[in-house]
Design a protein around this motif. Sequence first.
Motif, PDB file in Angstrom:
ATOM      1  N   ILE A  81       0.846  -1.201   0.000  1.00 49.39           N
ATOM      2  CA  ILE A  81       0.000   0.000   0.000  1.00 49.39           C
ATOM      3  C   ILE A  81       0.879   1.248   0.000  1.00 49.39           C
ATOM      4  O   ILE A  81       0.641   2.190  -0.762  1.00 49.39           O
ATOM      5  CB  ILE A  81      -0.963  -0.015   1.202  1.00 49.39           C
ATOM      6  CG1 ILE A  81      -1.989  -1.135   1.035  1.00 49.39           C
ATOM      7  CG2 ILE A  81      -1.663   1.328   1.360  1.00 49.39           C
ATOM      8  CD1 ILE A  81      -2.827  -1.395   2.268  1.00 49.39           C
ATOM      9  N   ALA A  82       1.903   1.246   0.856  1.00 52.82           N
ATOM     10  CA  ALA A  82       2.799   2.400   0.931  1.00 52.82           C
ATOM     11  C   ALA A  82       3.540   2.608  -0.387  1.00 52.82           C
ATOM     12  O   ALA A  82       3.704   3.756  -0.837  1.00 52.82           O
ATOM     13  CB  ALA A  82       3.781   2.227   2.075  1.00 52.82           C
ATOM     14  N   ASP A  83       3.967   1.537  -1.023  1.00 52.77           N
ATOM     15  CA  ASP A  83       4.633   1.662  -2.324  1.00 52.77           C
ATOM     16  C   ASP A  83       3.700   2.277  -3.360  1.00 52.77           C
ATOM     17  O   ASP A  83       4.122   3.126  -4.159  1.00 52.77           O
ATOM     18  CB  ASP A  83       5.118   0.295  -2.814  1.00 52.77           C
ATOM     19  CG  ASP A  83       6.314  -0.216  -2.043  1.00 52.77           C
ATOM     20  OD1 ASP A  83       6.957   0.583  -1.315  1.00 52.77           O
ATOM     21  OD2 ASP A  83       6.610  -1.428  -2.153  1.00 52.77           O
ATOM     22  N   ASN A  84       2.438   1.852  -3.353  1.00 51.94           N
ATOM     23  CA  ASN A  84       1.469   2.429  -4.294  1.00 51.94           C
ATOM     24  C   ASN A  84       1.248   3.910  -4.018  1.00 51.94           C
ATOM     25  O   ASN A  84       1.155   4.715  -4.958  1.00 51.94           O
ATOM     26  CB  ASN A  84       0.139   1.677  -4.227  1.00 51.94           C
ATOM     27  CG  ASN A  84       0.215   0.307  -4.858  1.00 51.94           C
ATOM     28  OD1 ASN A  84       1.043   0.067  -5.736  1.00 51.94           O
ATOM     29  ND2 ASN A  84      -0.632  -0.602  -4.417  1.00 51.94           N
ATOM     30  N   LEU A  85       1.166   4.277  -2.754  1.00 52.44           N
ATOM     31  CA  LEU A  85       1.001   5.689  -2.409  1.00 52.44           C
ATOM     32  C   LEU A  85       2.218   6.506  -2.829  1.00 52.44           C
ATOM     33  O   LEU A  85       2.082   7.629  -3.323  1.00 52.44           O
ATOM     34  CB  LEU A  85       0.744   5.839  -0.909  1.00 52.44           C
ATOM     35  CG  LEU A  85      -0.617   5.368  -0.424  1.00 52.44           C
ATOM     36  CD1 LEU A  85      -0.646   5.279   1.091  1.00 52.44           C
ATOM     37  CD2 LEU A  85      -1.714   6.294  -0.928  1.00 52.44           C
ATOM     38  N   GLU A  86       3.402   5.939  -2.643  1.00 53.10           N
ATOM     39  CA  GLU A  86       4.614   6.650  -3.051  1.00 53.10           C
ATOM     40  C   GLU A  86       4.698   6.788  -4.570  1.00 53.10           C
ATOM     41  O   GLU A  86       5.160   7.812  -5.078  1.00 53.10           O
ATOM     42  CB  GLU A  86       5.845   5.947  -2.494  1.00 53.10           C
ATOM     43  CG  GLU A  86       5.961   6.111  -0.993  1.00 53.10           C
ATOM     44  CD  GLU A  86       7.004   5.220  -0.351  1.00 53.10           C
ATOM     45  OE1 GLU A  86       7.592   4.361  -1.051  1.00 53.10           O
ATOM     46  OE2 GLU A  86       7.225   5.381   0.862  1.00 53.10           O
ATOM     47  N   ASP A  87       4.220   5.777  -5.299  1.00 57.25           N
ATOM     48  CA  ASP A  87       4.161   5.886  -6.760  1.00 57.25           C
ATOM     49  C   ASP A  87       3.200   6.990  -7.173  1.00 57.25           C
ATOM     50  O   ASP A  87       3.466   7.751  -8.108  1.00 57.25           O
ATOM     51  CB  ASP A  87       3.732   4.555  -7.386  1.00 57.25           C
ATOM     52  CG  ASP A  87       4.820   3.493  -7.299  1.00 57.25           C
ATOM     53  OD1 ASP A  87       5.998   3.855  -7.054  1.00 57.25           O
ATOM     54  OD2 ASP A  87       4.482   2.301  -7.461  1.00 57.25           O
ATOM     55  N   GLN A  88       2.070   7.076  -6.478  1.00 57.83           N
ATOM     56  CA  GLN A  88       1.118   8.145  -6.761  1.00 57.83           C
ATOM     57  C   GLN A  88       1.731   9.508  -6.453  1.00 57.83           C
ATOM     58  O   GLN A  88       1.501  10.475  -7.174  1.00 57.83           O
ATOM     59  CB  GLN A  88      -0.163   7.965  -5.950  1.00 57.83           C
ATOM     60  CG  GLN A  88      -1.018   6.800  -6.390  1.00 57.83           C
ATOM     61  CD  GLN A  88      -2.224   6.606  -5.489  1.00 57.83           C
ATOM     62  OE1 GLN A  88      -2.561   7.457  -4.677  1.00 57.83           O
ATOM     63  NE2 GLN A  88      -2.880   5.470  -5.638  1.00 57.83           N
TER      64      GLN A  88
ATOM     65  N   ALA B 297       1.844  15.669  -3.495  1.00 59.52           N
ATOM     66  CA  ALA B 297       2.895  14.661  -3.344  1.00 59.52           C
ATOM     67  C   ALA B 297       3.262  14.494  -1.879  1.00 59.52           C
ATOM     68  O   ALA B 297       3.412  13.367  -1.390  1.00 59.52           O
ATOM     69  CB  ALA B 297       4.127  15.057  -4.157  1.00 59.52           C
ATOM     70  N   GLU B 298       3.379  15.601  -1.167  1.00 55.02           N
ATOM     71  CA  GLU B 298       3.725  15.546   0.254  1.00 55.02           C
ATOM     72  C   GLU B 298       2.628  14.852   1.058  1.00 55.02           C
ATOM     73  O   GLU B 298       2.915  14.050   1.951  1.00 55.02           O
ATOM     74  CB  GLU B 298       3.946  16.965   0.789  1.00 55.02           C
ATOM     75  CG  GLU B 298       4.439  17.015   2.215  1.00 55.02           C
ATOM     76  CD  GLU B 298       5.845  16.477   2.384  1.00 55.02           C
ATOM     77  OE1 GLU B 298       6.147  15.988   3.487  1.00 55.02           O
ATOM     78  OE2 GLU B 298       6.643  16.520   1.428  1.00 55.02           O
ATOM     79  N   ALA B 299       1.374  15.109   0.726  1.00 58.63           N
ATOM     80  CA  ALA B 299       0.264  14.466   1.428  1.00 58.63           C
ATOM     81  C   ALA B 299       0.286  12.946   1.206  1.00 58.63           C
ATOM     82  O   ALA B 299       0.056  12.177   2.147  1.00 58.63           O
ATOM     83  CB  ALA B 299      -1.065  15.054   0.968  1.00 58.63           C
ATOM     84  N   LEU B 300       0.563  12.534  -0.011  1.00 59.49           N
ATOM     85  CA  LEU B 300       0.628  11.103  -0.301  1.00 59.49           C
ATOM     86  C   LEU B 300       1.817  10.438   0.397  1.00 59.49           C
ATOM     87  O   LEU B 300       1.708   9.310   0.894  1.00 59.49           O
ATOM     88  CB  LEU B 300       0.686  10.867  -1.811  1.00 59.49           C
ATOM     89  CG  LEU B 300      -0.626  11.144  -2.549  1.00 59.49           C
ATOM     90  CD1 LEU B 300      -0.383  11.234  -4.044  1.00 59.49           C
ATOM     91  CD2 LEU B 300      -1.658  10.077  -2.220  1.00 59.49           C
ATOM     92  N   GLU B 301       2.946  11.117   0.454  1.00 59.11           N
ATOM     93  CA  GLU B 301       4.113  10.592   1.168  1.00 59.11           C
ATOM     94  C   GLU B 301       3.808  10.447   2.659  1.00 59.11           C
ATOM     95  O   GLU B 301       4.172   9.452   3.287  1.00 59.11           O
ATOM     96  CB  GLU B 301       5.327  11.506   0.968  1.00 59.11           C
ATOM     97  CG  GLU B 301       5.886  11.504  -0.434  1.00 59.11           C
ATOM     98  CD  GLU B 301       6.673  10.252  -0.768  1.00 59.11           C
ATOM     99  OE1 GLU B 301       7.023   9.477   0.153  1.00 59.11           O
ATOM    100  OE2 GLU B 301       6.945  10.035  -1.961  1.00 59.11           O
ATOM    101  N   ASN B 302       3.123  11.454   3.214  1.00 63.33           N
ATOM    102  CA  ASN B 302       2.752  11.388   4.628  1.00 63.33           C
ATOM    103  C   ASN B 302       1.789  10.234   4.885  1.00 63.33           C
ATOM    104  O   ASN B 302       1.878   9.552   5.910  1.00 63.33           O
ATOM    105  CB  ASN B 302       2.132  12.701   5.088  1.00 63.33           C
ATOM    106  CG  ASN B 302       3.146  13.820   5.168  1.00 63.33           C
ATOM    107  OD1 ASN B 302       4.351  13.580   5.243  1.00 63.33           O
ATOM    108  ND2 ASN B 302       2.666  15.047   5.136  1.00 63.33           N
ATOM    109  N   GLN B 303       0.870  10.014   3.963  1.00 67.06           N
ATOM    110  CA  GLN B 303      -0.073   8.916   4.095  1.00 67.06           C
ATOM    111  C   GLN B 303       0.659   7.572   4.035  1.00 67.06           C
ATOM    112  O   GLN B 303       0.356   6.655   4.798  1.00 67.06           O
ATOM    113  CB  GLN B 303      -1.146   9.005   3.011  1.00 67.06           C
ATOM    114  CG  GLN B 303      -2.301   8.075   3.218  1.00 67.06           C
ATOM    115  CD  GLN B 303      -3.403   8.281   2.185  1.00 67.06           C
ATOM    116  OE1 GLN B 303      -3.299   9.144   1.319  1.00 67.06           O
ATOM    117  NE2 GLN B 303      -4.440   7.493   2.279  1.00 67.06           N
TER     118      GLN B 303
END
Length: 89
Positions: A38-45, A55-61
Amino acid sequence: MKKLVALGLAAGLVSLSACNSSPAEQAADNVEAVADNIADNLEDQADNATTEAGAEALENQADAVEDQADNVAADLRTNDADTNLSNGI
């Protein structure tokens, strides 16, 4: 060819070591693996985000997902499922 055999042997040893782990350990490993995906997918997003804030919000998530999974996995490893008490006491 020797490297391929060594890699295959290493993969076999890893799979055998997983057979000896407890159900709680296997569950904790599964929680961590799912969270990593899940984290890898969020980081790809985040890499494809159109704004820096997005981008920062997705990295934090992604970080939050990994932190929460670490907490759940640690809880699975340290708590006795039958009594729900730490260290099986």
